[in-house]
Each structure stands twice: as C-alpha cells, then as structure tokens.
Design a protein around this motif. Sequence first.
Motif, PDB file in Angstrom:
ATOM      1  N   LEU A  80     -10.255 -10.218 -13.162  1.00 54.94           N
ATOM      2  CA  LEU A  80      -9.052  -9.342 -13.195  1.00 54.94           C
ATOM      3  C   LEU A  80      -9.886  -7.861 -13.505  1.00 54.94           C
ATOM      4  CD1 LEU A  80      -6.168  -8.669 -13.481  1.00 54.94           C
ATOM      5  CD2 LEU A  80      -6.257  -9.004 -15.773  1.00 54.94           C
ATOM      6  N   GLN A  81     -10.696  -7.683 -14.041  1.00 52.77           N
ATOM      7  CA  GLN A  81     -11.384  -6.808 -14.357  1.00 52.77           C
ATOM      8  C   GLN A  81     -12.016  -6.129 -13.270  1.00 52.77           C
ATOM      9  OE1 GLN A  81     -14.129  -7.644 -17.705  1.00 52.77           O
ATOM     10  NE2 GLN A  81     -12.306  -7.427 -19.133  1.00 52.77           N
ATOM     11  N   GLN A  82     -12.587  -6.991 -12.359  1.00 53.69           N
ATOM     12  CA  GLN A  82     -13.027  -6.537 -11.193  1.00 53.69           C
ATOM     13  C   GLN A  82     -12.380  -5.678 -10.278  1.00 53.69           C
ATOM     14  OE1 GLN A  82     -15.312  -9.544  -9.087  1.00 53.69           O
ATOM     15  NE2 GLN A  82     -15.292  -8.330  -7.132  1.00 53.69           N
ATOM     16  N   ALA A  83     -11.015  -6.548 -10.091  1.00 58.00           N
ATOM     17  CA  ALA A  83      -9.753  -5.935  -9.293  1.00 58.00           C
ATOM     18  C   ALA A  83      -9.383  -4.719  -9.827  1.00 58.00           C
ATOM     19  CB  ALA A  83      -8.684  -6.904  -9.189  1.00 58.00           C
ATOM     20  N   GLN A  84      -9.302  -4.403 -11.214  1.00 54.03           N
ATOM     21  CA  GLN A  84      -8.857  -3.275 -11.840  1.00 54.03           C
ATOM     22  C   GLN A  84      -9.747  -2.213 -11.658  1.00 54.03           C
ATOM     23  OE1 GLN A  84      -8.486  -4.956 -15.591  1.00 54.03           O
ATOM     24  NE2 GLN A  84      -5.997  -4.508 -15.562  1.00 54.03           N
ATOM     25  N   ALA A  85     -11.011  -2.382 -11.804  1.00 50.65           N
ATOM     26  CA  ALA A  85     -12.245  -1.408 -11.450  1.00 50.65           C
ATOM     27  C   ALA A  85     -12.026  -0.722  -9.819  1.00 50.65           C
ATOM     28  CB  ALA A  85     -13.651  -1.985 -11.725  1.00 50.65           C
ATOM     29  N   GLN A  88      -8.746   1.193  -9.620  1.00 51.42           N
ATOM     30  CA  GLN A  88      -9.305   2.730 -10.106  1.00 51.42           C
ATOM     31  C   GLN A  88      -9.877   3.513  -9.534  1.00 51.42           C
ATOM     32  OE1 GLN A  88      -7.565   3.659 -13.255  1.00 51.42           O
ATOM     33  NE2 GLN A  88      -8.181   5.518 -12.640  1.00 51.42           N
ATOM     34  N   LYS A  89     -11.206   3.011  -8.764  1.00 51.96           N
ATOM     35  CA  LYS A  89     -11.960   3.693  -7.740  1.00 51.96           C
ATOM     36  C   LYS A  89     -10.956   4.212  -6.731  1.00 51.96           C
ATOM     37  CE  LYS A  89     -15.770   3.006  -4.666  1.00 51.96           C
ATOM     38  NZ  LYS A  89     -16.656   1.952  -4.194  1.00 51.96           N
ATOM     39  N   GLU A 104       1.704   0.667  -8.580  1.00 56.68           N
ATOM     40  CA  GLU A 104       2.416  -0.286  -8.574  1.00 56.68           C
ATOM     41  C   GLU A 104       1.314  -1.648  -9.006  1.00 56.68           C
ATOM     42  OE1 GLU A 104       6.177  -2.493  -6.665  1.00 56.68           O
ATOM     43  OE2 GLU A 104       5.540  -0.472  -6.077  1.00 56.68           O
ATOM     44  N   TRP A 105       0.420  -1.697  -8.314  1.00 54.67           N
ATOM     45  CA  TRP A 105      -0.741  -2.526  -8.261  1.00 54.67           C
ATOM     46  C   TRP A 105      -1.372  -2.524  -9.761  1.00 54.67           C
ATOM     47  CZ3 TRP A 105      -1.975  -7.055  -7.010  1.00 54.67           C
ATOM     48  CH2 TRP A 105      -1.542  -7.491  -5.527  1.00 54.67           C
ATOM     49  N   LYS A 106      -1.438  -1.286 -10.213  1.00 56.78           N
ATOM     50  CA  LYS A 106      -1.898  -1.095 -11.741  1.00 56.78           C
ATOM     51  C   LYS A 106      -1.049  -1.883 -12.599  1.00 56.78           C
ATOM     52  CE  LYS A 106      -3.991   2.264 -14.672  1.00 56.78           C
ATOM     53  NZ  LYS A 106      -4.069   3.653 -14.757  1.00 56.78           N
ATOM     54  N   SER A 131      -3.850  -3.706  -1.471  1.00 60.52           N
ATOM     55  CA  SER A 131      -4.241  -4.677  -2.715  1.00 60.52           C
ATOM     56  C   SER A 131      -5.808  -4.758  -2.905  1.00 60.52           C
ATOM     57  CB  SER A 131      -3.864  -6.003  -2.452  1.00 60.52           C
ATOM     58  OG  SER A 131      -4.216  -6.852  -3.345  1.00 60.52           O
ATOM     59  N   PRO A 132      -6.067  -4.456  -4.127  1.00 52.75           N
ATOM     60  CA  PRO A 132      -7.310  -4.787  -4.627  1.00 52.75           C
ATOM     61  C   PRO A 132      -7.778  -6.393  -4.888  1.00 52.75           C
ATOM     62  CG  PRO A 132      -6.150  -4.230  -6.482  1.00 52.75           C
ATOM     63  CD  PRO A 132      -5.200  -3.950  -5.310  1.00 52.75           C
TER      64      PRO A 132
END
Length: 166
Positions: A80-85, A88-89, A104-106, A131-132
């Motif tokens: 999940l942190q990987q997707a959030q990173a 954010q990029k 919205e993804w955030k 999508s990330p």
Amino acid sequence: MGTYLKAISALGILGDFALLADDAMRLVTSNTAATGASSDAPLARIVVSADPTRHRIQDLQSLALHEEAVRCVRADPALLQQAQAVLQKWLNAGDQRSATLWVEWKDILEHRKWRKALGRTHRAQELRQASPMTAVLPPDVRKRILQEVRDLKEGVVLEIAGRAHQ
C-alpha cells in the motif's frame, strides 16, 4: 443454452463466466491439442471469445489486474505504501488531466475504499485507467493475468464433462 449465453453477454459478464467456470467444467484453450483429445464426448461444448475491438475486454483485464493488486495489498500492507509513493510522484508531476482521479485515488488508498475502483461503473473504469495499483503487482502475476486475457481473446472452450453413453 444459447439464450443463457445471450443474457450473460448482454449483461457484460461473458468474459467473467469464462474465467470463473467451476470444476464441473473443464477449461481447454482452443489452440491446444487437448481440444479434441478427450475420449469421452462432452455433454456440452461452449466456445467463448472476446471481441478485441471492444473496450469490454480491456476493462475486464484492468479489473482482473486491480482485483489481484487489492489481494496483494491485503496480504502485504507494505505494498500500500508503494502504491501511495507512486501516486504521490504522479501528483507532484502536476499532470492536470488526471489530477482529479489521482486525488480520488489518494482517498481510496488512505481509507481502503476498494469497491470504488473495482466496480462496474464508468467512474470505476476511469479510476482504473489512472491507477497506481498495478505498480504493486509482481511481474509473474501480471504476466499470468495478461496471458489469461490473451487466451480469452483467442477463444476458450468450456466443456461440461460427461461420459459417453454405451
């Protein structure tokens, strides 16, 4: 049987039907020798294929990738942190076309609102396109899903197994 297939097709779930066939059906891809190699005649044989010129197959692929990504995130919360990173990029890059989807993804990632992106709505389709989540998929999982979709495009034969009458 034809009426059922027409109804399934009209509902847009023909591809899902092919992918979710239970053990009462034997799945054989149409381009293998096993297609005609059975000694017992099938009670029914259904050939299912997807029209590659339509967007449904691409959305089915996207949905399958995202469902698997959500399973991976549930199994390993570090993903999940990987997707959030990744997200954010993208947000920092400032592309205005996708900014509302990324915001919205955030929220989806922060509150784990998976249904919002895994639905069959037009908005869910748009979210999956920006999508990330696919970044968290292991390469072998992504490859397997993409191969399953390619097989569906080529055609899948579903046979309801039965014994030959004597």
